[in-house]
Design a protein around this motif. Sequence first.
Motif, PDB file in Angstrom:
ATOM      1  N   ARG A 116       0.669  -1.207   0.010  1.00  0.00           N
ATOM      2  CA  ARG A 116       0.181  -0.090   0.021  1.00  0.00           C
ATOM      3  C   ARG A 116       0.793   1.328   0.183  1.00  0.00           C
ATOM      4  NH1 ARG A 116      -4.644  -0.335   4.381  1.00  0.00           N
ATOM      5  NH2 ARG A 116      -3.141  -1.438   5.318  1.00  0.00           N
ATOM      6  N   ALA A 117       2.044   1.386   0.528  1.00  0.00           N
ATOM      7  CA  ALA A 117       2.836   2.457   0.688  1.00  0.00           C
ATOM      8  C   ALA A 117       3.439   2.780  -0.623  1.00  0.00           C
ATOM      9  CB  ALA A 117       4.170   2.232   1.468  1.00  0.00           C
ATOM     10  N   ALA A 118       3.666   1.636  -1.328  1.00  0.00           N
ATOM     11  CA  ALA A 118       4.029   1.700  -2.712  1.00  0.00           C
ATOM     12  C   ALA A 118       2.862   2.385  -3.904  1.00  0.00           C
ATOM     13  CB  ALA A 118       4.542   0.456  -3.418  1.00  0.00           C
ATOM     14  N   ALA A 119       1.610   1.850  -3.349  1.00  0.00           N
ATOM     15  CA  ALA A 119       0.546   2.395  -4.249  1.00  0.00           C
ATOM     16  C   ALA A 119       0.194   3.893  -3.986  1.00  0.00           C
ATOM     17  CB  ALA A 119      -0.716   1.766  -3.704  1.00  0.00           C
ATOM     18  N   VAL A 120       0.423   4.367  -2.708  1.00  0.00           N
ATOM     19  CA  VAL A 120       0.506   5.799  -2.403  1.00  0.00           C
ATOM     20  C   VAL A 120       1.495   6.677  -3.064  1.00  0.00           C
ATOM     21  CG1 VAL A 120       0.503   7.599  -0.605  1.00  0.00           C
ATOM     22  CG2 VAL A 120      -0.611   5.439  -0.101  1.00  0.00           C
ATOM     23  N   GLU A 121       2.940   6.161  -3.222  1.00  0.00           N
ATOM     24  CA  GLU A 121       3.784   6.931  -3.919  1.00  0.00           C
ATOM     25  C   GLU A 121       3.469   6.795  -5.256  1.00  0.00           C
ATOM     26  OE1 GLU A 121       6.444   8.595  -2.786  1.00  0.00           O
ATOM     27  OE2 GLU A 121       5.567   8.259  -0.691  1.00  0.00           O
ATOM     28  N   ALA A 122       2.933   5.738  -5.952  1.00  0.00           N
ATOM     29  CA  ALA A 122       2.453   5.922  -7.245  1.00  0.00           C
ATOM     30  C   ALA A 122       1.099   6.539  -7.906  1.00  0.00           C
ATOM     31  CB  ALA A 122       2.411   4.285  -7.890  1.00  0.00           C
ATOM     32  N   ALA A 123       0.345   6.777  -6.720  1.00  0.00           N
ATOM     33  CA  ALA A 123      -0.905   7.534  -6.999  1.00  0.00           C
ATOM     34  C   ALA A 123      -0.804   8.890  -7.851  1.00  0.00           C
ATOM     35  CB  ALA A 123      -1.570   7.871  -5.904  1.00  0.00           C
ATOM     36  N   LYS A 124      -1.230   9.154  -8.702  1.00  0.00           N
ATOM     37  CA  LYS A 124      -1.345  10.533  -9.627  1.00  0.00           C
ATOM     38  C   LYS A 124      -2.220  11.620  -9.072  1.00  0.00           C
ATOM     39  CE  LYS A 124      -0.260   8.277 -14.091  1.00  0.00           C
ATOM     40  NZ  LYS A 124       0.853   7.650 -13.713  1.00  0.00           N
ATOM     41  N   VAL A 125      -3.294  11.139  -8.388  1.00  0.00           N
ATOM     42  CA  VAL A 125      -4.081  12.015  -7.457  1.00  0.00           C
ATOM     43  C   VAL A 125      -3.702  11.966  -6.004  1.00  0.00           C
ATOM     44  CG1 VAL A 125      -6.434  12.368  -6.820  1.00  0.00           C
ATOM     45  CG2 VAL A 125      -5.797  11.424  -9.212  1.00  0.00           C
ATOM     46  N   PRO A 126      -3.266  13.119  -5.546  1.00  0.00           N
ATOM     47  CA  PRO A 126      -3.258  13.432  -4.231  1.00  0.00           C
ATOM     48  C   PRO A 126      -4.372  12.996  -3.525  1.00  0.00           C
ATOM     49  CG  PRO A 126      -2.413  15.353  -5.428  1.00  0.00           C
ATOM     50  CD  PRO A 126      -3.346  14.458  -6.236  1.00  0.00           C
ATOM     51  N   LEU A 127      -4.055  12.446  -1.942  1.00  0.00           N
ATOM     52  CA  LEU A 127      -5.265  12.038  -1.345  1.00  0.00           C
ATOM     53  C   LEU A 127      -6.057  13.412  -0.672  1.00  0.00           C
ATOM     54  CD1 LEU A 127      -6.778  10.123   0.709  1.00  0.00           C
ATOM     55  CD2 LEU A 127      -4.922  10.604   2.481  1.00  0.00           C
ATOM     56  N   ALA A 128      -5.575  14.583  -0.773  1.00  0.00           N
ATOM     57  CA  ALA A 128      -6.341  15.820  -0.412  1.00  0.00           C
ATOM     58  C   ALA A 128      -7.432  16.131  -1.604  1.00  0.00           C
ATOM     59  CB  ALA A 128      -5.611  16.910  -0.202  1.00  0.00           C
ATOM     60  N   ASP A 129      -6.909  15.847  -2.796  1.00  0.00           N
ATOM     61  CA  ASP A 129      -7.985  16.208  -3.949  1.00  0.00           C
ATOM     62  C   ASP A 129      -8.961  15.034  -4.061  1.00  0.00           C
ATOM     63  OD1 ASP A 129      -6.445  18.235  -4.624  1.00  0.00           O
ATOM     64  OD2 ASP A 129      -5.300  17.258  -6.351  1.00  0.00           O
ATOM     65  N   ALA A 130      -8.611  13.727  -3.631  1.00  0.00           N
ATOM     66  CA  ALA A 130      -9.476  12.640  -3.702  1.00  0.00           C
ATOM     67  C   ALA A 130     -10.548  12.836  -2.622  1.00  0.00           C
ATOM     68  CB  ALA A 130      -8.764  11.408  -3.449  1.00  0.00           C
ATOM     69  N   ILE A 131     -10.107  13.383  -1.501  1.00  0.00           N
ATOM     70  CA  ILE A 131     -11.165  13.771  -0.420  1.00  0.00           C
ATOM     71  C   ILE A 131     -12.006  14.840  -0.982  1.00  0.00           C
ATOM     72  CG2 ILE A 131     -11.384  14.697   2.072  1.00  0.00           C
ATOM     73  CD1 ILE A 131      -8.555  13.340   2.555  1.00  0.00           C
ATOM     74  N   ARG A 132     -11.519  15.852  -1.480  1.00  0.00           N
ATOM     75  CA  ARG A 132     -12.522  17.123  -1.798  1.00  0.00           C
ATOM     76  C   ARG A 132     -13.541  16.626  -2.886  1.00  0.00           C
ATOM     77  NH1 ARG A 132      -7.456  19.688  -1.797  1.00  0.00           N
ATOM     78  NH2 ARG A 132      -7.339  20.933   0.041  1.00  0.00           N
ATOM     79  N   THR A 133     -12.932  15.541  -3.950  1.00  0.00           N
ATOM     80  CA  THR A 133     -13.954  15.015  -4.847  1.00  0.00           C
ATOM     81  C   THR A 133     -15.238  14.133  -4.290  1.00  0.00           C
ATOM     82  OG1 THR A 133     -11.920  14.949  -6.632  1.00  0.00           O
ATOM     83  CG2 THR A 133     -14.000  13.363  -6.798  1.00  0.00           C
ATOM     84  N   ALA A 134     -14.634  13.432  -3.419  1.00  0.00           N
ATOM     85  CA  ALA A 134     -15.675  12.605  -2.726  1.00  0.00           C
ATOM     86  C   ALA A 134     -16.734  13.652  -1.916  1.00  0.00           C
ATOM     87  CB  ALA A 134     -15.143  11.684  -1.547  1.00  0.00           C
ATOM     88  N   GLU A 135     -16.145  14.611  -0.926  1.00  0.00           N
ATOM     89  CA  GLU A 135     -16.955  15.407  -0.174  1.00  0.00           C
ATOM     90  C   GLU A 135     -17.932  16.273  -1.330  1.00  0.00           C
ATOM     91  OE1 GLU A 135     -14.229  16.658   3.370  1.00  0.00           O
ATOM     92  OE2 GLU A 135     -14.010  17.856   1.770  1.00  0.00           O
ATOM     93  N   ALA A 136     -17.496  16.710  -2.465  1.00  0.00           N
ATOM     94  CA  ALA A 136     -18.316  17.561  -3.457  1.00  0.00           C
ATOM     95  C   ALA A 136     -19.306  16.613  -3.976  1.00  0.00           C
ATOM     96  CB  ALA A 136     -17.561  17.928  -4.376  1.00  0.00           C
ATOM     97  N   GLN A 137     -18.928  15.277  -4.194  1.00  0.00           N
ATOM     98  CA  GLN A 137     -20.020  14.390  -4.695  1.00  0.00           C
ATOM     99  C   GLN A 137     -21.252  14.254  -3.569  1.00  0.00           C
ATOM    100  OE1 GLN A 137     -19.809  12.454  -7.645  1.00  0.00           O
ATOM    101  NE2 GLN A 137     -21.276  10.787  -6.895  1.00  0.00           N
TER     102      GLN A 137
END
Length: 192
Positions: A116-137
């Motif tokens: 999972r640590a490697a998956a975080v490093e490979a993610a193109k979308v930052p966690l903060a942006d993913a949270i904002r997307t979910a909150e807006a949804q």
Amino acid sequence: MRALLLALAISSSLAVGAPTFAQTLTVNPNFSIDVTGFSGDANTLPTAVSNIESMVGGRVAAIAYNNVAGTPGYGVILTQGSNVRLMRIDKPGGQAVDISQASTPSWMLNWRNQRRAAAVEAAKVPLADAIRTAEAQEGAPAVVAGIARSASNPTSDVHAYMVGLLKSGALHPVAVDSKSGMVIANPEALTW
């Protein structure tokens, strides 16, 4: 100076001004959070993620608001390359403190040396942006978020963040693809 700036940045993201909730929410069978003292404001969690990443460095892999022994704050898993740090940030001091092995919450125990640590490093979308997307949804504030456990499965094509929103007094899961930033229709298919 850096510690003072971190304290100010984190404390501002923990500000309580809106209605507070006094309840425990179950994230998964091994992990529950106490949302007592949570402000109820959208953007609180993504702001905390952004502040932590800019002040400490690295990428937040998971974060959970949790009131521990009457002290609101965040449990944070931070990746810095191949290094994984487990931290707690409490509201009063607002300082990031590395958690000792003896006091590590059970939800954090399995993070070291995982894919999972490697998956975080490979993610193109930052966690903060993913949270904002979910909150807006969903129009609700997030209280917990992190890379999905299934993102580390080498046979899985889906790499996503799981975001837990506080909606109508319950935890509502939303999955956001960590490569495209798009909401995934069926979050139940992924695991925390």
